[in-house]
Scaffold this motif. Structure first.
Motif, short mmCIF file in Angstrom:
data_model
loop_
_atom_site.label_atom_id
_atom_site.label_comp_id
_atom_site.label_asym_id
_atom_site.label_seq_id
_atom_site.Cartn_x
_atom_site.Cartn_y
_atom_site.Cartn_z
N THR A 93 0.82 -1.18 -0.07
CA THR A 93 -0.05 0.10 0.04
C THR A 93 1.02 1.13 0.19
OG1 THR A 93 -1.59 -1.36 1.47
CG2 THR A 93 -2.07 0.82 1.32
N ALA A 94 2.11 1.21 0.20
CA ALA A 94 3.03 2.35 0.49
C ALA A 94 2.92 3.29 -0.77
CB ALA A 94 4.55 1.77 0.54
N GLU A 95 3.11 2.67 -1.83
CA GLU A 95 2.95 3.80 -3.14
C GLU A 95 1.84 4.85 -2.88
OE1 GLU A 95 3.91 3.96 -7.75
OE2 GLU A 95 4.19 2.07 -6.76
N ALA A 96 0.90 3.95 -2.86
CA ALA A 96 -0.49 4.87 -3.02
C ALA A 96 -0.63 5.40 -1.86
CB ALA A 96 -1.62 3.90 -3.08
N ALA A 97 -0.29 5.29 -0.72
CA ALA A 97 -0.42 6.18 0.51
C ALA A 97 0.66 7.16 0.77
CB ALA A 97 -0.44 5.16 1.91
N GLY A 98 1.66 7.25 -0.25
CA GLY A 98 2.68 8.46 -0.20
C GLY A 98 3.83 7.89 0.86
N GLU A 99 4.06 6.52 0.94
CA GLU A 99 5.11 6.20 1.61
C GLU A 99 6.48 6.61 1.24
OE1 GLU A 99 5.67 5.10 5.00
OE2 GLU A 99 3.74 3.92 4.47
N GLY A 100 7.64 6.72 1.81
CA GLY A 100 8.74 7.34 1.01
C GLY A 100 8.92 8.60 1.08
N SER A 101 7.95 9.57 1.38
CA SER A 101 8.01 10.78 1.04
C SER A 101 8.70 11.59 2.29
CB SER A 101 6.56 11.40 1.05
OG SER A 101 5.72 11.17 2.17
N GLY A 102 9.32 11.07 3.29
CA GLY A 102 10.01 11.42 4.64
C GLY A 102 9.26 11.08 5.63
N ALA A 103 10.04 10.66 6.69
CA ALA A 103 9.44 10.09 8.00
C ALA A 103 8.81 11.38 8.77
CB ALA A 103 10.46 9.53 8.82
N TYR A 104 7.69 11.10 9.35
CA TYR A 104 6.73 12.07 10.13
C TYR A 104 7.43 12.05 11.50
CZ TYR A 104 3.01 14.79 12.14
OH TYR A 104 2.14 15.58 12.91
N THR A 105 7.74 13.32 11.83
CA THR A 105 8.41 13.30 13.31
C THR A 105 7.93 14.01 14.28
OG1 THR A 105 10.10 14.81 12.43
CG2 THR A 105 10.85 12.52 12.33
N GLY A 106 6.62 14.69 13.80
CA GLY A 106 6.16 15.56 14.80
C GLY A 106 5.04 15.12 15.93
N THR A 107 4.38 15.74 16.66
CA THR A 107 3.47 15.21 17.67
C THR A 107 2.18 14.41 16.71
OG1 THR A 107 3.66 16.77 19.00
CG2 THR A 107 1.64 15.65 19.41
N PRO A 108 1.82 13.08 17.08
CA PRO A 108 0.81 12.46 16.49
C PRO A 108 -0.26 13.01 15.88
CG PRO A 108 1.83 10.95 18.01
CD PRO A 108 2.19 12.34 18.22
N ILE A 109 -1.06 12.98 14.88
CA ILE A 109 -2.38 13.60 14.62
C ILE A 109 -3.52 12.61 15.14
CG2 ILE A 109 -4.04 14.25 12.84
CD1 ILE A 109 -1.71 15.14 11.14
N LYS A 110 -4.39 13.25 15.73
CA LYS A 110 -5.47 12.38 16.53
C LYS A 110 -6.72 12.21 15.55
CE LYS A 110 -4.63 13.25 21.41
NZ LYS A 110 -4.99 13.70 22.62
N ILE A 111 -6.77 10.70 15.38
CA ILE A 111 -7.71 10.34 14.16
C ILE A 111 -8.68 9.32 14.95
CG2 ILE A 111 -6.09 8.53 13.52
CD1 ILE A 111 -7.62 8.79 10.74
N GLY A 112 -9.96 9.40 14.83
CA GLY A 112 -10.64 8.67 15.77
C GLY A 112 -11.80 7.86 14.79
N GLY A 113 -12.39 7.09 15.43
CA GLY A 113 -13.38 6.23 14.60
C GLY A 113 -14.59 6.02 15.56
N ILE A 114 -15.88 5.70 15.03
CA ILE A 114 -16.98 5.64 15.76
C ILE A 114 -18.02 4.46 14.83
CG2 ILE A 114 -19.18 6.52 16.23
CD1 ILE A 114 -18.03 9.39 15.99
N GLY A 115 -18.33 3.56 15.62
CA GLY A 115 -19.17 2.62 14.99
C GLY A 115 -19.75 1.27 16.04
N PRO A 116 -20.55 0.48 15.59
CA PRO A 116 -21.21 -0.25 16.47
C PRO A 116 -20.33 -1.57 16.80
CG PRO A 116 -22.15 -0.54 14.20
CD PRO A 116 -21.10 0.48 14.11
#
Length: 405
Positions: free
Chosen positions: A42-65
């Protein structure tokens, strides 16, 4: 801003509830090994290889049953989001995402409460909810908050009407009806079409209405359309008999696999052998406890994901190793969703020190120019209304397995 939903894209179709699960044998590799393979795919489609992210994590959440009657769908989404986040963080070497998932029990009010809980946690991006009615309720809240929302599996057009901040990964219900009629006509699968649908269900009736209109445009003859409701679906033999009496050589079933199994059993008992054609809600029929899968031989269904094809193997192996079960379409859409968000974040240059409003504005701009190839589509793209465009794939049941049609 209220959206004006665009006209139906004939090349698209909906998602709605589950897809191409399989009872086939699975790899016994470790979860970490399988996840590594899945990430690489999945890496190519997801932009893998564009440089490591080193900042504070972005908060992503999910909701479901993850409890209640629809838990099979919410649990699949929860698992897949967790798997994707773990892969992305591991591949990066430091956390890109901080992730949290809340149960809504397939209830609109509880879904809004879950959203508020995530906001208190510091939510910056919402990957959910899972089902349509809760998603409509939560979408209105996210529009007020200018929170970016991408639902993996809520398929009704009303979900994306709340605001320009809401996007879908699955096809909308009407588009699936159009795509199904086009496929049947283009491949000459039948000349006289019968339809059995659930008039009390938005998914089923929405697909039916668009199928009926497109069938007329494609010169398909609908010889009968037989409805049932949620309160009257314990015996569907009458609907089957009417299709048989009308001479339908293809029966279109925009319904879920539980009801479809009854129809296949009734047809077998009466010696009726049309082509049965279903949508993504049909998937799961081969794994239904107690169902004789030989009755589904020759069944055609349209769906953007199948667990048994080679291109899905890395994800299926990783998911099965981690959770002990075969992923369905809910899982595949959710998994793609996390990677889609990652690709859009990278394209937009977002960082965790941005507010959710700033991230939302950036993602809305980025995603409409993004093309993403994942489990559920090649070169997927989104319009300003939040609809996804991707080509559907037809599968046929042969020898108890889904094979590409």
């Amino acid at each position: 801003m209220k959206k004006l939903v665009s006209s139906v894209l004939a090349a698209s179709m909906v998602l709605s509830l589950a897809a191409c699960g399989s009872s086939a044998s699975t790899d016994t590799a470790s979860s970490s090994e399988a996840a590594s393979t899945s990430t690489a795919a999945t890496a190519e489609a997801a932009g893998e290889g564009s440089g490591a992210y080193t900042g504070t994590p972005i908060k992503i959440g999910g909701i479901g049953p993850i409890t209640g009657g629809a838990a099979v769908y919410g649990q699949a989404v929860k698992n897949a989001e967790e798997l994707a986040v773990k892969e992305i963080n591991a591949a990066n070497g430091s956390d890109v995402f901080d992730w949290k998932f809340e149960d809504d029990e397939h209830d609109a009010e509880k879904s809004v409460n879950a959203y508020n809980t995530l906001k208190d946690w510091g939510l910056q991006i919402l990957a959910g909810p899972v089902t349509t009615t809760p998603s409509i309720a939560v979408a209105a809240e996210t529009a007020n908050d200018n929170m970016f929302m991408m639902t993996p599996s809520a398929s009704a057009p009303a979900v994306i009407e709340s605001g320009d901040n809401v996007f879908q990964i699955c096809f909308t219900d009407p588009n699936q009806g159009v795509a199904s009629a086009d496929y049947i006509a283009d491949n000459k699968l039948g000349t006289k079409v019968g339809i059995i649908y659930d008039s009390s269900d938005a998914y089923s009736s929405g697909i039916y209405e668009k199928f009926k209109a497109e069938a007329a445009a494609k010169n398909l003859e609908i010889v009968t359309a037989e409805a049932f409701t949620a309160d009257n679906k314990s015996d569907l033999s009458t609907q089957v008999a009417k299709c048989q009496e009308a001479g339908a050589d293809l029966v279109f079933l925009p319904i879920y696999y539980q009801e479809a199994s009854q129809i296949l059993i009734a047809a077998n008992k009466s010696g009726y052998e049309p082509v049965f054609f279903g949508c993504d809600g049909m998937d799961g029929i081969l794994d239904m406890p107690g169902f004789d899968t030989t009755l589904a031989e020759g069944l055609v269904l349209m769906t953007p994901f199948c667990a048994t094809v080679e291109s899905s193997k890395s994800f299926v192996d990783a998911y099965t190793a981690a959770y002990g079960t075969t992923p369905n379409q809910f899982a595949a859409d959710a998994y793609d969703g996390v990677y889609i968000v990652k690709a859009a974040l990278e394209q937009a240059g977002c960082t965790a020190d941005m507010s959710n409003e700033e991230i939302c504005d950036a993602l809305v701009s980025a995603i409409t120019s993004l093309k993403f190839t994942g489990l559920t589509g090649t070169d997927m793209s989104w319009n300003a209304e939040g609809q996804v465009s991707k080509a559907p794939t037809a599968y046929v049941v042969k020898d108890g397995q889904y094979v590409e049609g």
